[in-house]
Scaffold this motif. Sequence first.
Motif, PDB file in Angstrom:
ATOM      1  N   ALA A  15       0.838  -1.201   0.000  1.00  0.00           N
ATOM      2  CA  ALA A  15       0.000   0.000   0.000  1.00  0.00           C
ATOM      3  C   ALA A  15       0.869   1.246   0.000  1.00  0.00           C
ATOM      4  O   ALA A  15       1.955   1.268   0.599  1.00  0.00           O
ATOM      5  N   GLY A  16       0.398   2.253  -0.694  1.00  0.00           N
ATOM      6  CA  GLY A  16       0.964   3.589  -0.606  1.00  0.00           C
ATOM      7  C   GLY A  16      -0.030   4.464   0.133  1.00  0.00           C
ATOM      8  O   GLY A  16      -0.985   3.977   0.738  1.00  0.00           O
ATOM      9  N   ALA A  17       0.160   5.764   0.072  1.00  0.00           N
ATOM     10  CA  ALA A  17      -0.747   6.665   0.764  1.00  0.00           C
ATOM     11  C   ALA A  17      -2.162   6.594   0.198  1.00  0.00           C
ATOM     12  O   ALA A  17      -3.145   6.712   0.935  1.00  0.00           O
ATOM     13  N   THR A  18      -2.282   6.358  -1.129  1.00  0.00           N
ATOM     14  CA  THR A  18      -3.602   6.412  -1.765  1.00  0.00           C
ATOM     15  C   THR A  18      -3.905   5.193  -2.619  1.00  0.00           C
ATOM     16  O   THR A  18      -4.804   5.246  -3.456  1.00  0.00           O
ATOM     17  N   TRP A  19      -3.176   4.095  -2.442  1.00  0.00           N
ATOM     18  CA  TRP A  19      -3.431   2.909  -3.263  1.00  0.00           C
ATOM     19  C   TRP A  19      -3.106   1.650  -2.469  1.00  0.00           C
ATOM     20  O   TRP A  19      -2.375   1.681  -1.485  1.00  0.00           O
ATOM     21  N   VAL A  20      -3.681   0.548  -2.931  1.00  0.00           N
ATOM     22  CA  VAL A  20      -3.374  -0.763  -2.348  1.00  0.00           C
ATOM     23  C   VAL A  20      -3.237  -1.767  -3.477  1.00  0.00           C
ATOM     24  O   VAL A  20      -3.908  -1.658  -4.513  1.00  0.00           O
ATOM     25  N   GLN A  21      -2.328  -2.732  -3.278  1.00  0.00           N
ATOM     26  CA  GLN A  21      -2.048  -3.727  -4.308  1.00  0.00           C
ATOM     27  C   GLN A  21      -2.135  -5.126  -3.716  1.00  0.00           C
ATOM     28  O   GLN A  21      -1.670  -5.375  -2.604  1.00  0.00           O
TER      29      GLN A  21
END
Length: 219
Positions: free
Chosen positions: A114-120
Amino acid sequence: MNATDLPPLPDAVNGEPRPPRAPRIHHVTEYTPADRHPRKPPKTPEHLGPVLEWLQPTVRDRYIGAFLIAAILVVYLTVINGDFRWIHWWIMWVIIPGSSLLLFFGKGNHWTAAGATWVQWHDSWVDTYHLTRIRFSADGPSRVLRLKDAHGNKIQSFKISEIQRNPDLWDLVYNGILHSVASGNCDIDAKTRHILKIPYELGPRPTRSERIRGRRRRW
């Protein structure tokens, strides 16, 4: 909670300020490793910011999982037959090693980031602050989330036990989910709201019948 009470969106680069602790269903805790780098991770959506949190099974985890599945099959076959007659069945010497190998190589691909505004999840990712559909569902024995964002990206079957294993990762994702629901552009049913403990004040209000169904359906 209403839209004005939502925690702010974290900085895309450093993830600050980090969101508050999100409610979880699964409480097994495994934080982002600080002593190793990921092995051949899938390509991440770099245009949305860097990876802030990630999880990936170690080689040791994979060996342990493969050994356990073999041991479980051996015990099961011995118990149901009452003896070791199964060792003379050639098919068992295909099934047992085959199951272990499938788990060993399959588990190695369980990449969550995950980043600040995304998830994988594996090589699929979504923009968590622009989700248009969130559904709770069952995928075999697993309980999963199905996510879709405004750009057409999808995660078809995100295991809740995996995404919530790392609390810091889940906090980032959950904050995005809250903002998406509050925007009014996210299709989320009452059952999913109930499972994720999302306040009914956020976004379009579910009907009374939807709220009742969401509270009654537990897992």
